[in-house]
Every structure is written in structure tokens, then in C-alpha cells.
Design an enzyme around this catalytic site. Structure first.
Site, PDB file in Angstrom:
ATOM      1  N   CYS A  30       2.056  71.543 -14.022  1.00  0.00           N
ATOM      2  CA  CYS A  30       2.051  71.301 -12.576  1.00  0.00           C
ATOM      3  C   CYS A  30       3.401  70.780 -12.076  1.00  0.00           C
ATOM      4  O   CYS A  30       4.366  71.524 -12.061  1.00  0.00           O
ATOM      5  CB  CYS A  30       0.881  70.402 -12.229  1.00  0.00           C
ATOM      6  SG  CYS A  30       0.375  70.569 -10.512  1.00  0.00           S
TER       7      CYS A  30
ATOM      8  N   HIS B 269      -4.366  71.450 -15.501  1.00  0.00           N
ATOM      9  CA  HIS B 269      -4.622  70.120 -16.061  1.00  0.00           C
ATOM     10  C   HIS B 269      -5.923  70.231 -16.861  1.00  0.00           C
ATOM     11  O   HIS B 269      -6.486  71.294 -17.006  1.00  0.00           O
ATOM     12  CB  HIS B 269      -4.826  69.096 -14.947  1.00  0.00           C
ATOM     13  CG  HIS B 269      -3.654  68.890 -14.053  1.00  0.00           C
ATOM     14  ND1 HIS B 269      -2.602  68.064 -14.372  1.00  0.00           N
ATOM     15  CD2 HIS B 269      -3.380  69.373 -12.815  1.00  0.00           C
ATOM     16  CE1 HIS B 269      -1.728  68.047 -13.378  1.00  0.00           C
ATOM     17  NE2 HIS B 269      -2.179  68.837 -12.414  1.00  0.00           N
TER      18      HIS B 269
HETATM   19  N1  GLN Z   1       3.559  67.707  -6.267  1.00  0.00           N
HETATM   20  C1  GLN Z   1       3.099  68.967  -6.697  1.00  0.00           C
HETATM   21  C2  GLN Z   1       2.237  69.741  -5.734  1.00  0.00           C
HETATM   22  O1  GLN Z   1       1.420  69.179  -5.020  1.00  0.00           O
HETATM   23  C3  GLN Z   1       2.433  68.768  -8.041  1.00  0.00           C
HETATM   24  C4  GLN Z   1       1.041  68.204  -8.039  1.00  0.00           C
HETATM   25  C5  GLN Z   1       0.521  67.926  -9.412  1.00  0.00           C
HETATM   26  O2  GLN Z   1       1.287  67.811 -10.347  1.00  0.00           O
HETATM   27  N2  GLN Z   1      -0.795  67.775  -9.541  1.00  0.00           N
HETATM   28  O3  GLN Z   1       2.359  70.943  -5.711  1.00  0.00           O
END
Ligand code: GLN
Length: 257
Positions: free
Chosen positions: A98, A197
Site C-alpha cells: 500500500c 493488507h
Molecule cells: N496513503 C495511501 C492511500 O490512501 C496509503 C494508504 C494505506 O497504506 N493503507 O492511498
């Protein structure tokens, strides 16, 4: 580790205070455990936020994080870029989830217009969009890493475009993944990014072992005592399919009025 019988496999958990949502630390723990349970020495090396990345690790694990911690992490990571590039050139594995995946690309543009420069390990650019992509994901890696279906959970605003010639990690069957082109993640040599995740490696032991194969070779194919991995994988795939089926029925009823 530099060959059979050499020193322990060193799995780096990068900036867990900033990049560690949804138990992403579990990815590093599982890599270490799956080595140890095969009799291969392995250690978890935590790289605290702000510290320079060491060049000598075998695996670098990056997790997810919201925009502010992601931006803070980016600043530190950029200073360690040369060390990371050197490690990658010597065969190190990078596994990034992510925000970590976005940071391995060239740039992340936040919802309020800030540009966060990435590490450029992957030819991928990310822009925040709406709505957020939230929920279970199933993606198919048969044509890429060849580890079949992956199951994971996503929660992100980013939409990631891959450069021409950049291979996605999987074809999305359920969920959004990159949010562009019906794919999730990216792979370049031993650098692997994904939106999943879960944490994703405990949920998908076959993916964990594919990464380990790059480090410990055929030993990563030896059976490992793991009571839960396969059952968790199957249960999460079943649940995602059921949800998909329910959504299909709901849409059908709505369409009929
Ligand atoms: N900040 C990033 C987004 O919202 C990553 C979010 C995350 O790692 N869950 O796209």
C-alpha cells in the site's frame, strides 16, 4: 545471507512506526518464521523511522500508512535510496504494501495536492482519488509470480498507474487493487508491490515462500509446520466470493426495481 550455510537471512522491517497499518509487521514475522521452521537461521531487523536504511539486508519489508506518516517516511527513505538500490542490485527482495508500494514508485500525489516523491524502484505513479477503495480483494497471480489466487484487505485512496512494460502482481477478481486497469501491484525483478493488507503474507503462504525462494532457494519449497496458513487462505477466499455473490444479488434486485 549469501549462499547455503552462510549467515542468517536478514529480514528488514522498515519504519514500522510509520508504515505498519493492519498488522503489516506480520509480513516480516512470517518470512522469518517460515525460514526458522525449515531449519534456516533468520532474524528480524527493525529499521526505526528516520534511520538510514542498511544496505546488507536480504529482504526489505515496507507496510502501509496514511498520507502524513507516508510523507514522513518518504523523506527518510529517500536518503537511503542509494543503499536500497545497491541491495536490490545484489539480489535483495523488496516487499511493499500500500503506502510502501506507492513509495516504491516514482510519485504519490495526495488528495490535497502534495507531491510525495518515491524511491523509483518501480515504474508506477499514484494519485489519490475518490471514493476510497475499501474491502476484501482477490487477485490472480497465475500469469505473473505463479502463486495462484491471493487474498487480502485494502483501504486506500491512491490509484496507481503502471508504466509501460511494468508487470502487475495480479489480475483483480474482487476489489480494486491499483484502481486502474483491473490489476493489483507491480513486480520488477525481486521488487514486489501490492495493495493487499491482511497482513498479506500470513494469508498467502505461497507468496511468502515465493519471496523466500529468491533468498534461500529450493529450501523454501520444503514443507513447513503451519497449522493456520492454508485454512486462513481458503476461508478468506470463500468469504470474498460469498460477498461478491451477495453484491451481485443486491444489484440484480435493485436493477429489477
Ligand atoms: N496513503 C495511501 C492511500 O490512501 C496509503 C494508504 C494505506 O497504506 N493503507 O492511498
Amino acid at each position: 545471507m549469501t549462499g547455503a550455510g552462510a549467515s542468517a537471512v536478514r529480514v528488514g522491517l522498515v519504519y514500522p512506526e510509520l508504515l505498519g497499518t493492519y498488522g503489516d509487521r506480520g509480513n516480516a514475522v512470517v518470512l522469518v518464521e517460515r525460514c526458522r521452521r525449515r531449519g534456516v537461521a533468520a532474524e528480524l531487523v527493525v529499521v526505526p523511522a528516520g534511520e538510514a536504511l542498511p544496505a546488507g539486508l536480504d529482504v526489505y519489508v515496507f507496510g502501509g500508512g496514511e498520507d502524513d506518516p507516508q510523507e514522513a517516511a518518504a523523506a527518510g527513505l529517500r536518503q537511503g535510496r542509494a543503499a536500497l538500490e545497491q541491495a536490490v542490485a545484489h539480489g535483495a527482495v523488496v516487499f511493499a504494501v500500500c503506502a510502501g508500494f506507492q513509495l516504491c514508485g516514482t510519485v504519490y500525489s495526495t488528495g490535497d495536492g502534495r507531491r510525495v516523491e518515491g524511491l523509483g524502484l518501480l515504474d508506477a505513479t499514484t494519485e489519490a482519488g475518490a471514493p476510497r477503495c475499501i474491502g476484501e480483494v482477490v487477485s490472480d497471480t497465475t500469469d505473473t509470480l505463479g502463486v495462484g489466487l491471493l487474498t487480502g484487505f485494502e483501504n486506500h485512496a491512491g490509484r496507481t498507474r503502471l508504466g509501460r512494460g511494468t508487470t502487475p502482481l495480479g489480475r483483480v477478481l474482487v476489489g480494486a487493487g491499483n484502481g486502474v486497469g483491473g490489476v493489483d501491484g507491480a513486480v520488477r525483478d525481486r521488487v514486489v508491490g501490492t495493495y493487499l493488507h491482511g497482513p498479506v503474507l500470513p494469508r498467502n503462504p505461497a507468496l511468502a515462500d515465493r519471496l523466500l525462494e529468491w533468498v534461500i532457494g529450493p529450501a523454501a519449497r520444503h514443507a513447513v509446520a503451519d497449522r493456520w496458513g492454508a485454512a486462513l487462505h481458503a476461508e478468506r477466499l470463500r468469504e470474498a466470493r460469498l460477498r461478491g455473490l451477495r453484491a451481485w444479488w443486491r444489484d440484480r434486485r435493485l436493477a429489477r426495481g
